[in-house]
Motif scaffolding. Sequence first.
Motif, PDB file in Angstrom:
ATOM      1  N   ALA A 291       0.880  -1.169   0.000  1.00  0.00           N
ATOM      2  CA  ALA A 291       0.000   0.000   0.000  1.00  0.00           C
ATOM      3  C   ALA A 291       0.913   1.213   0.000  1.00  0.00           C
ATOM      4  O   ALA A 291       1.842   1.281   0.806  1.00  0.00           O
ATOM      5  CB  ALA A 291      -0.896   0.003   1.238  1.00  0.00           C
ATOM      6  N   ALA A 292       0.659   2.151  -0.900  1.00  0.00           N
ATOM      7  CA  ALA A 292       1.563   3.290  -1.035  1.00  0.00           C
ATOM      8  C   ALA A 292       0.798   4.603  -0.983  1.00  0.00           C
ATOM      9  O   ALA A 292      -0.276   4.725  -1.559  1.00  0.00           O
ATOM     10  CB  ALA A 292       2.342   3.184  -2.342  1.00  0.00           C
ATOM     11  N   VAL A 293       1.360   5.572  -0.264  1.00  0.00           N
ATOM     12  CA  VAL A 293       0.836   6.939  -0.253  1.00  0.00           C
ATOM     13  C   VAL A 293       2.011   7.856  -0.596  1.00  0.00           C
ATOM     14  O   VAL A 293       2.998   7.906   0.146  1.00  0.00           O
ATOM     15  CB  VAL A 293       0.256   7.314   1.125  1.00  0.00           C
ATOM     16  N   ALA A 308       3.787  -1.141   3.663  1.00  0.00           N
ATOM     17  CA  ALA A 308       3.156   0.158   3.444  1.00  0.00           C
ATOM     18  C   ALA A 308       4.248   1.200   3.274  1.00  0.00           C
ATOM     19  O   ALA A 308       5.156   1.299   4.102  1.00  0.00           O
ATOM     20  CB  ALA A 308       2.257   0.520   4.621  1.00  0.00           C
ATOM     21  N   LEU A 309       4.163   1.968   2.202  1.00  0.00           N
ATOM     22  CA  LEU A 309       5.163   2.989   1.902  1.00  0.00           C
ATOM     23  C   LEU A 309       4.515   4.360   1.960  1.00  0.00           C
ATOM     24  O   LEU A 309       3.468   4.577   1.357  1.00  0.00           O
ATOM     25  CB  LEU A 309       5.726   2.763   0.492  1.00  0.00           C
ATOM     26  N   VAL A 310       5.131   5.285   2.660  1.00  0.00           N
ATOM     27  CA  VAL A 310       4.607   6.650   2.755  1.00  0.00           C
ATOM     28  C   VAL A 310       5.738   7.631   2.424  1.00  0.00           C
ATOM     29  O   VAL A 310       6.750   7.689   3.137  1.00  0.00           O
ATOM     30  CB  VAL A 310       4.055   6.956   4.162  1.00  0.00           C
ATOM     31  N   GLY A 311       5.560   8.356   1.327  1.00  0.00           N
ATOM     32  CA  GLY A 311       6.481   9.443   0.995  1.00  0.00           C
ATOM     33  C   GLY A 311       7.908   9.024   0.725  1.00  0.00           C
ATOM     34  O   GLY A 311       8.824   9.819   0.920  1.00  0.00           O
TER      35      GLY A 311
ATOM     36  N   TRP B  10       0.031   3.340  13.322  1.00  0.00           N
ATOM     37  CA  TRP B  10      -0.083   2.126  12.538  1.00  0.00           C
ATOM     38  C   TRP B  10       1.299   1.798  11.978  1.00  0.00           C
ATOM     39  O   TRP B  10       2.048   2.726  11.682  1.00  0.00           O
ATOM     40  CB  TRP B  10      -1.102   2.348  11.395  1.00  0.00           C
ATOM     41  N   ARG B 331       6.896  12.780   6.574  1.00  0.00           N
ATOM     42  CA  ARG B 331       5.577  12.438   6.053  1.00  0.00           C
ATOM     43  C   ARG B 331       4.801  11.578   7.040  1.00  0.00           C
ATOM     44  O   ARG B 331       3.776  10.967   6.692  1.00  0.00           O
ATOM     45  CB  ARG B 331       5.718  11.679   4.714  1.00  0.00           C
ATOM     46  N   ASP B 334       1.099  11.344   7.414  1.00  0.00           N
ATOM     47  CA  ASP B 334       0.302  10.716   6.364  1.00  0.00           C
ATOM     48  C   ASP B 334       0.097   9.222   6.558  1.00  0.00           C
ATOM     49  O   ASP B 334      -0.548   8.567   5.728  1.00  0.00           O
ATOM     50  CB  ASP B 334       0.944  10.966   4.996  1.00  0.00           C
ATOM     51  N   VAL B 335       0.640   8.697   7.657  1.00  0.00           N
ATOM     52  CA  VAL B 335       0.397   7.275   7.941  1.00  0.00           C
ATOM     53  C   VAL B 335      -1.108   7.023   8.046  1.00  0.00           C
ATOM     54  O   VAL B 335      -1.607   5.973   7.655  1.00  0.00           O
ATOM     55  CB  VAL B 335       1.134   6.848   9.228  1.00  0.00           C
ATOM     56  N   GLN B 337      -3.302   8.121   6.216  1.00  0.00           N
ATOM     57  CA  GLN B 337      -3.844   7.865   4.874  1.00  0.00           C
ATOM     58  C   GLN B 337      -3.739   6.398   4.487  1.00  0.00           C
ATOM     59  O   GLN B 337      -4.565   5.885   3.736  1.00  0.00           O
ATOM     60  CB  GLN B 337      -3.133   8.719   3.837  1.00  0.00           C
ATOM     61  N   ILE B 338      -2.689   5.756   4.972  1.00  0.00           N
ATOM     62  CA  ILE B 338      -2.574   4.308   4.732  1.00  0.00           C
ATOM     63  C   ILE B 338      -3.744   3.607   5.410  1.00  0.00           C
ATOM     64  O   ILE B 338      -4.407   2.742   4.829  1.00  0.00           O
ATOM     65  CB  ILE B 338      -1.230   3.767   5.276  1.00  0.00           C
TER      66      ILE B 338
END
Lengths: 352, 352
Positions: A291-293, A308-311, B10, B331, B334-335, B337-338
């Motif tokens: 899951a990527a944001v 999960a990848l964020v930024g 999370w 970022r 923005d977790v 958002q995941i």
Amino acid sequence: MAGGKGERFWPLSRQTRPKQLLSLIGGRTLLHQAVERLNGLIPPERIFIITNRDLAVPIRELELGVPAEQVVGEPVGRDTAAAICVGSALIQARDPDGVFCVLTADHVIGPTPIFQRTLAAALELAAGANVLVTLGIRPTSPSTGYGYIEAGAADQEVAGITFHRALRFVEKPDRETAARYLASGLFYWNSGMFVWSAQAFRAALARHRPALAELTERVRARLPREPIEAILADEYPKLEKISIDYALMERADNIVVCRGEFQWDDVGSWPALEGHVPADADGNHVIGECAAVGATGNIVVASNHLVALVGVKDLVVVHTDGATLVCARDRAQDVKQIVERLRADGRHNHLL
Amino acid sequence: MAGGKGERFWPLSRQTRPKQLLSLIGGRTLLHQAVERLNGLIPPERIFIITNRDLAVPIRELELGVPAEQVVGEPVGRDTAAAICVGSALIQARDPDGVFCVLTADHVIGPTPIFQRTLAAALELAAGANVLVTLGIRPTSPSTGYGYIEAGAADQEVAGITFHRALRFVEKPDRETAARYLASGLFYWNSGMFVWSAQAFRAALARHRPALAELTERVRARLPREPIEAILADEYPKLEKISIDYALMERADNIVVCRGEFQWDDVGSWPALEGHVPADADGNHVIGECAAVGATGNIVVASNHLVALVGVKDLVVVHTDGATLVCARDRAQDVKQIVERLRADGRHNHLL
């Protein structure tokens, strides 16, 4: 040749499961694919697999069709020259005039028909002439990760495949040199795959590396009476480590390079997956669940686990049961340093 | 107040294990620590824990010493004003003239003696005057992550603690404004912790938010005959969501802010761990096992699992059994958002 340690694919590759035993690409292990790729051209009974001692049993358990006694475990690693000499001895013991090819177990190659057509032509050429044929690959990019072979003028065509006299072998070039090589049309990637007769190989060794010619002869002479692994336990410890490129290919003057038109990738480290795993909607190359944001250009490998990848961008993230790697793409060569550090620290649970 | 969802933590925090139930800092859950911090000042029999319905059972199982029936699960979230009204009703039912404090369950606070001394002074002040005391924290950095309270001149001292009249509440400022606030010495961080008498709270509500005053009175009146959770099942669905800051603190003119000199951190997201986990030799803040090559400034959380970092910096990497987060430090907000995306996609196994 299936002896690679594949440390660059840690944490998925382990001491007893190096790259050639992974199924990252193509659904089966790379070794499976290497054997299947010969289907119809070279029967499994004529295949010898030279690997390291730890891998001999796991490889026999893969049920590749190759007779168990033709899976040979080296007691210690002595690089490619020694491994090929052992293969040559095994083949000569069966047929002193045999022609054989030296193939890699951990590369991605296709399509099979083009590969087989090329190999068949090389075998035909090698059977009739005192030449050392090397399978060159026509470059498709200015890669700085491969060695190159400079080809002379096209001097013959066999069964529709072009062969050139090889002028020289060059180490991995810088980007600019690689671009020049690509543009010239005269350079091929050195795939590390070779085709020659036992006779031609013997003659070249005798001239350029007599010690290895003698090794080959000693192994061949003992084979009727002793198991191969007992012979290697004697012979290997005293051998020097040397690659076939350095021992022979950079010295011999009877080398022929063929124009390989098949796709070839040595899958040198994690970023190479990019070429084999299409990008998802976020622009990440994912094997598993991700899951990527605001994250793109990453390579993710996981199984039964969500990453999960964020930024983040241009990362390699590999999850396995006991360990997770997070690596900058342009530092993927340094994964080996993690392996070295774990070994130095005695954290063997993460290596075995 | 222990109702936070903690989505910013999370994958370690889950729907039934939000931040206040994690043991990342200080060895026990933050909620444990919040109750223990009152040891000697407020006995557990006088503590009410307002949380959400899903968490009531897990919190009762923590064996905090708080009577099971004083752990109250809200049927739906209605923000802090409603939760405090419920607490006020519960306390008034026991003592119409009670003085109480509203404390947070998921902040890191210490040392306890300074905190207790401050709280005791605030309770003393609130017992004798029609004021709403808010626990302000003397800023130690120009944080842009907290709301601020502007203080008037020091107007009284109680038991060695300074209290000011509060002039205004301000939302999270930009960096420049925060720096000005810090330099002025007149601004305090808004900790979201309050002390007041039931009477003063009732009067302020009646004036600024009569609907909530009526809610409190209805809940109080039904308490002798009905269980609190049945009352809330009736009352909560029709309430508006509103914070106590917006409902009361930004409107009332009898607010006093105390000068809190204890350490306070609301641990808003993963990067906050940096302040509580010392850097290792590589400059990474690690809870668990980490191997790093050319990697620094990262925050790593893992348990029974090795996280290997190569050539990366300023990342948050959190490994849990089912999911791993890799997030750029800047970022971390923005977790959430995941979490939203997983919820939208119905991937509830990663949320529960």
